[in-house]
Motif scaffolding. Sequence first.
Motif, mmCIF file in Angstrom:
data_model
loop_
_atom_site.group_PDB
_atom_site.id
_atom_site.type_symbol
_atom_site.label_atom_id
_atom_site.label_comp_id
_atom_site.label_asym_id
_atom_site.label_seq_id
_atom_site.Cartn_x
_atom_site.Cartn_y
_atom_site.Cartn_z
ATOM 1 N N PRO A 184 2.424 -65.223 -24.375
ATOM 2 C CA PRO A 184 2.140 -65.888 -25.377
ATOM 3 C C PRO A 184 0.943 -65.021 -26.415
ATOM 4 C CG PRO A 184 2.141 -67.197 -23.814
ATOM 5 C CD PRO A 184 2.376 -65.965 -23.064
ATOM 6 N N GLY A 185 1.057 -65.052 -27.749
ATOM 7 C CA GLY A 185 0.336 -64.201 -28.360
ATOM 8 C C GLY A 185 0.424 -62.805 -28.366
ATOM 9 N N GLU A 186 1.236 -62.095 -27.683
ATOM 10 C CA GLU A 186 1.268 -60.911 -27.379
ATOM 11 C C GLU A 186 2.500 -59.997 -28.230
ATOM 12 O OE1 GLU A 186 -1.243 -59.120 -25.686
ATOM 13 O OE2 GLU A 186 -1.926 -60.730 -24.910
ATOM 14 N N HIS A 187 2.224 -58.810 -28.496
ATOM 15 C CA HIS A 187 3.571 -58.095 -29.140
ATOM 16 C C HIS A 187 3.960 -56.946 -28.355
ATOM 17 C CE1 HIS A 187 2.185 -60.189 -32.763
ATOM 18 N NE2 HIS A 187 0.952 -59.566 -32.763
ATOM 19 N N GLN A 188 3.784 -57.102 -27.031
ATOM 20 C CA GLN A 188 4.404 -56.036 -26.064
ATOM 21 C C GLN A 188 4.093 -56.734 -24.660
ATOM 22 O OE1 GLN A 188 2.577 -52.413 -26.273
ATOM 23 N NE2 GLN A 188 0.415 -53.168 -25.599
ATOM 24 N N ASN A 189 5.211 -56.231 -23.714
ATOM 25 C CA ASN A 189 5.115 -56.881 -22.394
ATOM 26 C C ASN A 189 4.878 -55.770 -21.474
ATOM 27 O OD1 ASN A 189 5.493 -58.327 -19.902
ATOM 28 N ND2 ASN A 189 7.830 -58.499 -20.419
ATOM 29 N N GLY A 190 3.665 -55.516 -20.768
ATOM 30 C CA GLY A 190 3.355 -54.389 -19.946
ATOM 31 C C GLY A 190 4.135 -54.801 -18.375
ATOM 32 N N TRP A 191 4.778 -55.871 -18.259
ATOM 33 C CA TRP A 191 5.354 -56.241 -17.033
ATOM 34 C C TRP A 191 6.661 -55.714 -16.834
ATOM 35 C CZ3 TRP A 191 2.968 -58.728 -13.117
ATOM 36 C CH2 TRP A 191 1.604 -59.158 -13.156
ATOM 37 N N VAL A 192 7.298 -55.041 -17.978
ATOM 38 C CA VAL A 192 8.684 -54.396 -17.823
ATOM 39 C C VAL A 192 8.789 -53.328 -17.017
ATOM 40 C CG1 VAL A 192 10.252 -53.428 -19.268
ATOM 41 C CG2 VAL A 192 9.166 -55.246 -20.298
ATOM 42 N N GLY A 193 9.727 -53.405 -16.167
ATOM 43 C CA GLY A 193 9.976 -52.340 -15.247
ATOM 44 C C GLY A 193 8.994 -52.072 -14.078
ATOM 45 N N LYS A 194 8.056 -53.093 -13.929
ATOM 46 C CA LYS A 194 7.327 -53.110 -12.731
ATOM 47 C C LYS A 194 7.714 -53.833 -11.443
ATOM 48 C CE LYS A 194 4.463 -50.489 -14.948
ATOM 49 N NZ LYS A 194 4.102 -49.267 -14.289
ATOM 50 N N ARG A 195 9.082 -54.547 -11.475
ATOM 51 C CA ARG A 195 9.495 -55.007 -10.126
ATOM 52 C C ARG A 195 9.448 -54.501 -9.056
ATOM 53 N NH1 ARG A 195 14.634 -56.073 -7.772
ATOM 54 N NH2 ARG A 195 14.699 -58.124 -6.544
ATOM 55 N N ASP A 196 9.985 -53.175 -9.307
ATOM 56 C CA ASP A 196 9.897 -52.194 -7.873
ATOM 57 C C ASP A 196 8.375 -52.051 -7.370
ATOM 58 O OD1 ASP A 196 12.666 -52.143 -7.983
ATOM 59 O OD2 ASP A 196 12.806 -50.048 -8.883
ATOM 60 N N ALA A 197 7.459 -51.943 -8.231
ATOM 61 C CA ALA A 197 6.165 -51.416 -7.785
ATOM 62 C C ALA A 197 5.396 -52.801 -7.073
ATOM 63 C CB ALA A 197 5.193 -51.274 -8.998
ATOM 64 N N LEU A 198 6.021 -53.892 -7.692
ATOM 65 C CA LEU A 198 5.700 -55.047 -7.007
ATOM 66 C C LEU A 198 6.427 -55.503 -5.674
ATOM 67 C CD1 LEU A 198 5.672 -57.293 -10.049
ATOM 68 C CD2 LEU A 198 3.535 -57.094 -8.671
ATOM 69 N N LEU A 199 7.442 -55.038 -5.546
ATOM 70 C CA LEU A 199 8.490 -54.964 -4.339
ATOM 71 C C LEU A 199 7.647 -54.154 -3.087
ATOM 72 C CD1 LEU A 199 12.241 -55.390 -5.646
ATOM 73 C CD2 LEU A 199 10.756 -56.925 -4.344
ATOM 74 N N LYS A 200 7.266 -52.862 -3.626
ATOM 75 C CA LYS A 200 6.721 -52.036 -2.730
ATOM 76 C C LYS A 200 5.403 -52.478 -2.157
ATOM 77 C CE LYS A 200 9.122 -47.892 -4.775
ATOM 78 N NZ LYS A 200 8.376 -46.646 -5.734
ATOM 79 N N ASN A 201 4.782 -53.290 -2.896
ATOM 80 C CA ASN A 201 3.489 -53.991 -2.306
ATOM 81 C C ASN A 201 3.827 -55.144 -1.820
ATOM 82 O OD1 ASN A 201 0.997 -52.410 -3.249
ATOM 83 N ND2 ASN A 201 2.546 -51.924 -4.787
ATOM 84 N N ASP A 202 5.159 -55.756 -1.630
ATOM 85 C CA ASP A 202 5.454 -56.856 -0.773
ATOM 86 C C ASP A 202 5.127 -58.239 -1.531
ATOM 87 O OD1 ASP A 202 6.622 -58.195 1.356
ATOM 88 O OD2 ASP A 202 4.926 -58.534 2.335
ATOM 89 N N PHE A 203 5.194 -58.252 -2.842
ATOM 90 C CA PHE A 203 4.952 -59.412 -3.614
ATOM 91 C C PHE A 203 6.142 -60.122 -3.855
ATOM 92 C CE2 PHE A 203 1.162 -57.073 -5.315
ATOM 93 C CZ PHE A 203 0.311 -58.133 -5.389
#
Length: 289
Positions: free
Chosen positions: A71-90
């Motif tokens: 909400p209220g943002e013009h970009q999304n910094g989470w794009v492409g970060k699923r693997d990074a989160l998986l590597k950290n067991d989230f």
Amino acid sequence: MRLVATSLPALLLLAIACAQQPAAARPVSRTSSPPTQNPIGFDSNDYPGDDALPALRRHFAFAGYWLTNPPGEHQNGWVGKRDALLKNDFGFLVLANGKFDAEIKKARRAGTTPAALGTRDATAAIAAAQREHFPAHTILFLDQEEGGRLNADQSGYLLAWTETVAHSGYLPGVYASGQPVNDSPGKTITTIQDIREQVAARHLHEIAFWVYQDACPPANGCSMQPPPLASSGTPDVAAWQYAQSPRRKEITAACARTYAADGNCYVPDLPKIMLDLTVAASPDPSHGR
């Protein structure tokens, strides 16, 4: 999520109730969660950065993951970060931004019905989930920021969104308010209650719910020892967001001292990353691993 609208009279009632409770004084604790405690997660409009993930994982089992611009943002910094989160067991709470009532009405005046807009936004969220490699049956939560009973345009949009997701191989979910607001003389309603009633009346697909209810009580503020999931006031939810950054002063007086001086919620060893806190029934509430 930080853009929330609710009824002012209801918020004032909640503020009075909160002020009558003893003020909480404990800051976010470094102590690890006891084994019997429900898993805790965080969400933030801003991606915290790869380097922060190991420290966040010491405190949290799952993370909110934006498929679309927050909400209220013009970009999304989470794009492409699923693997990074998986590597950290989230684990994951996967969500997509929804439209405000004013945006839905503007689209309708331009010739796009609420249902067509909801279908279009759901299709975009499904495509984003596929690009991010979330597996089939992952729950995708629609971010419904405005509280209270939904009007006809809001309902048309939201239910078209959830039905489109339900036919996609993913499962529909909604992030919505569990705060009671005045509905008619002597009666209150929550957004989730309203949605559930509409789903039942129309015989639509079941929806998973991520409730936000940061009023103190039932919430206890910015604490790593959250209240039990069942105490949210909304039964049968997948997750409960019990603390927001910044805190809403009118409903968090009783737990004000659990937040930082600027009103935000931080983990002690990550003092620059403001967070919302959620307790859930599972360490992977969206089943997105």
